[in-house]
Each structure stands twice: as structure tokens, then as C-alpha cells.
Design an enzyme around this catalytic site. Structure first.
Site, mmCIF file in Angstrom:
data_model
loop_
_atom_site.group_PDB
_atom_site.id
_atom_site.type_symbol
_atom_site.label_atom_id
_atom_site.label_comp_id
_atom_site.label_asym_id
_atom_site.label_seq_id
_atom_site.Cartn_x
_atom_site.Cartn_y
_atom_site.Cartn_z
ATOM 1 N N ASP A 193 0.837 -1.186 0.072
ATOM 2 C CA ASP A 193 -0.049 -0.155 -0.215
ATOM 3 C C ASP A 193 0.848 1.392 -0.108
ATOM 4 O OD1 ASP A 193 0.661 -0.810 2.669
ATOM 5 O OD2 ASP A 193 -0.629 0.727 3.555
ATOM 6 N N GLU A 242 0.385 -1.117 5.987
ATOM 7 C CA GLU A 242 1.323 -0.512 6.747
ATOM 8 C C GLU A 242 1.280 0.783 6.907
ATOM 9 O OE1 GLU A 242 5.268 0.966 7.769
ATOM 10 O OE2 GLU A 242 4.175 1.328 6.009
#
Length: 380
Positions: A90, A148
């Protein structure tokens, strides 16, 4: 084949295939994956599964999530000894926010440094080992998470569970900008929200009857900022502040969001206690503080030092000067180090601009950093 010959063979193979590595990375970056868009993150994840199959011939285990993107687990090889590689796919960038472009030796793009470059380098490191027929008598688990950048709230437990089964954790986060240093310690990070309620009143007719929530919070902000102690490695940053409804209204409500960074668990506890126990300064104010530590400090252990020394020795034989550093930012390596598993971070791409519009990698370092990673896998 001697160890030196192995190291040189791996480097030569990866240098020869650097263009293919670059093409994989470009395709990966084109699959934009802002953390808050599950649809886009999952599309990016599917590209990643195809890349693992194309380059390494392995399938995947999917951990389905409802609120964030799905997490992915890849297992390569066999053996009693397990090593864990962690990386997130991400990014902090909304779709279309950054362009993918090349300027000389720099390749720019959303998430290219943080941390799609490191994931691609790691895949190719394992591919080099396979293609050269080198013995890898251990199981490699590659855990790729999708959240994350928003705290790894969903993936933390899976990362810790896999780390507990592993003898060491290698984190493919970017190297330190400028020096290319590996990260052997990181600060812990806390996130807090401070809310204040006062009493609304007309600013002209009934100013005396009001209780100004913004004033209360402004005083609290000054106190919080004053808790910063650079010698201890402690920083407090009030990053956002909102409140009020109009210039002619004594504000009834105000809210601030606070970032805390600390170097030790003891300091984390001390600072958390202070922040969570803030008390009102103005009479009549109601104050509420929520939050806590999001990531524990990553403290360098003797075992982590040994991992770094191994990497440094490999780098020297490849003609690379490798240093270690302590940094303020957090990663998923904070979680694995905190539960006692030797963790070496910063093994990813070299470049600059994490979370900045000029985020980029240095193209000519792809093969050497991938070679470092491959030889580290072989020797630990």
C-alpha cells in the site's frame, strides 16, 4: 564454488537482468494502491501474485480483509529454518497524484521507494538463487501486507505470528536516503487525539458566558510541544488542530492530533502516561484524550548487530560501503524486533523522497541491492 564466487555470480546475474527487474517494478508501480482504497490495493495485490508466480513459480495464501486490502503470504523452499521477509504494497498516494517518469538515473512514481522497489528487489534476489542452482536450505516466508501506511492494524498479528516461527526477519523497506544505510533501530510511534469541550456563546453579546475550547487546546498544545527532548530522542508533534464554528462564536469544541516518537519502551510508558492524563487548564472545560503507542521502539539487539555485520561483510566484497543507522520513522520491523526476533531493516531500494512528491529510486542500485539481499539469504 567459493563464497566470493557465489557473491560475484549472483551480482552478475542480477546485473544482466536489471532491465527485466525494472520492467517488473514499473508494472508494479502502475498498479496504484492507496491504503484507503481496498479495490485498488487488491488489484495491486493480484499483480503481485502474478509476479511471484512468473518469477518464482510459487502460489500464494490470501488473508481476506473487509476494511483494508487483503494480505498475501508466499512460501519458497523447505527446511527446518525459516526466514521472514516483510514488505507492504500500500502507499500514501491517492490515484493519479504522482506521475511515473524517468529522469536520468532516477525513476519517480507513487510508492516506488516506499516500498515497491524493495519487494521487487527481494523477488529477484530469490530468483537469482534459484536460477544459479544455489543451495538455500531454509524456508523463506514472504509476508506482504496492505495496511502498513495506516498503522498495520489488521496485519500486525499475522506478522508477529510468522516472526515467532522465524529465526530472523528481513525488512525490504527503503535504505536511509543519501547513505544507503541499513536500519538497525527505529523509534516507536504513538498517536493520540485530544478533544476539548467548552461552552458556546455570542462573541459580541455574551463573550463572558463562553468557555473557549480553542484556548484550552492551544494551551495544551504548548505544553505537549514542550515535552520534546532531543537528548532523549523524544519528539511530540501536534500535527492537526481544528475547532470552532465561526468568528463571532466562542468555540465550544476543539480537537488536536498528536504524534509521539520515542527511543525506548520506558520512555514510551512515561510519555503515554503524561499525555493520557492531561487535565483541563480552564475552568469548565471537559477534556478527553485517547490513543496510545502504535508501534513499539525497534531496539538493536546483539543478534541484529550480527545480521548487520554479515550484510556489511557481503557488501564489502561487492565493492559497496554499508553503514547502519537509527531512524525516527517506524515500520513493521518494530513489531518483530519488539517480540525478540532479530530484525534487519532498510534492505530495500535506494533513493529519496519517502512520502514526498519527488519520491524516486536510483536505477543503477537495483541489481547491487538485490545481490546484497540474495547473498544475505544464503549466509544467515
Amino acid at each position: 564454488m567459493s563464497q566470493v564466487m557465489v557473491e560475484q555470480s549472483v551480482f552478475s546475474y542480477l546485473k544482466e537482468h536489471e532491465q527485466e527487474m525494472l520492467e517488473d517494478l514499473v508494472g508494479f508501480v502502475k498498479k496504484e494502491s492507496p491504503s484507503y482504497s481496498k479495490e485498488l490495493v487488491d488489484q495491486c495485490g493480484m499483480y503481485l501474485t502474478q509476479l511471484f508466480y512468473k518469477r518464482l513459480g510459487v502460489g500464494y495464501e490470501i488473508i481476506e480483509e473487509k476494511e483494508v486490502g487483503n494480505h498475501l503470504k508466499f512460501t519458497i523452499g523447505e527446511g527446518e529454518k525459516q526466514l521472514l521477509i516483510i514488505g507492504h504494497f500500500d502507499t500514501v498516494w491517492e490515484k493519479g497524484r504522482l506521475s511515473l517518469r524517468t529522469e536520468g538515473n532516477k525513476l519517480y512514481g507513487p510508492g516506488i521507494l516506499d516500498m515497491k522497489g524493495g519487494i521487487v528487489q527481494s523477488i529477484w534476489a530469490i530468483k537469482a538463487i534459484q536460477e544459479l542452482g544455489l543451495s538455500l536450505d531454509k524456508k523463506i516466508v514472504f509476508f506482504c501486507n496492505s495496511d502498513e501506511e495506516i498503522g498495520s492494524i489488521s496485519s500486525k498479528k499475522y506478522i508477529e505470528e510468522e516472526a515467532q516461527r522465524s529465526e530472523a526477519v528481513l525488512v525490504a523497506e527503503p535504505a536511509v536516503a543519501g547513505s544507503g544505510a541499513l536500519k538497525t533501530s527505529r523509534k516507536g510511534a504513538g498517536i493520540f487525539t485530544v478533544k476539548a469541550w467548552g461552552r458556546a456563546a455570542h462573541a459580541g453579546n455574551h463573550h463572558k458566558e463562553g468557555i473557549n475550547a480553542i484556548e484550552e487546546l492551544a494551551r495544551q498544545v504548548i505544553f505537549l510541544q514542550g515535552l520534546t527532548d532531543y537528548e532523549k530522542g523524544t519528539t511530540v508533534n501536534v500535527g492537526t488542530f481544528t475547532g470552532g464554528s465561526g468568528t463571532n462564536v466562542v468555540p465550544e469544541y476543539a480537537e488536536a492530533h498528536v504524534d509521539l516518537r520515542v527511543s525506548t519502551e520506558e520512555e514510551a510508558k512515561r510519555m503515554t502516561d503524561i499525555i493520557l492524563n492531561l487535565t483541563p487548564i480552564l475552568k469548565g472545560i471537559k477534556l478527553e484524550v485517547t490513543g496510545g503507542m502504535n508501534r513499539p521502539p525497534m531496539v538493536k539487539s546483539k543478534q541484529t548487530e550480527e545480521l548487520f555485520e554479515c550484510a556489511q561483510s557481503i557488501a564489502a566484497k561487492l565493492g559497496m560501503k554499508l553503514e547502519e543507522a537509527a531512524v525516527g520513522g517506524g515500520s513493521d520491523g518494530n513489531f518483530t524486533a519488539a517480540i525478540g526476533v532479530p530484525t534487519l531493516d532498510g534492505l530495500g531500494a535506494c533513493g529519496k523522497g519517502i512520502h514526498a512528491e519527488y519520491e524516486h529510486i536510483q536505477i543503477d542500485t537495483l541489481s547491487e541491492r538485490s545481490s546484497l539481499f540474495a547473498n544475505l539469504l544464503l549466509q544467515i
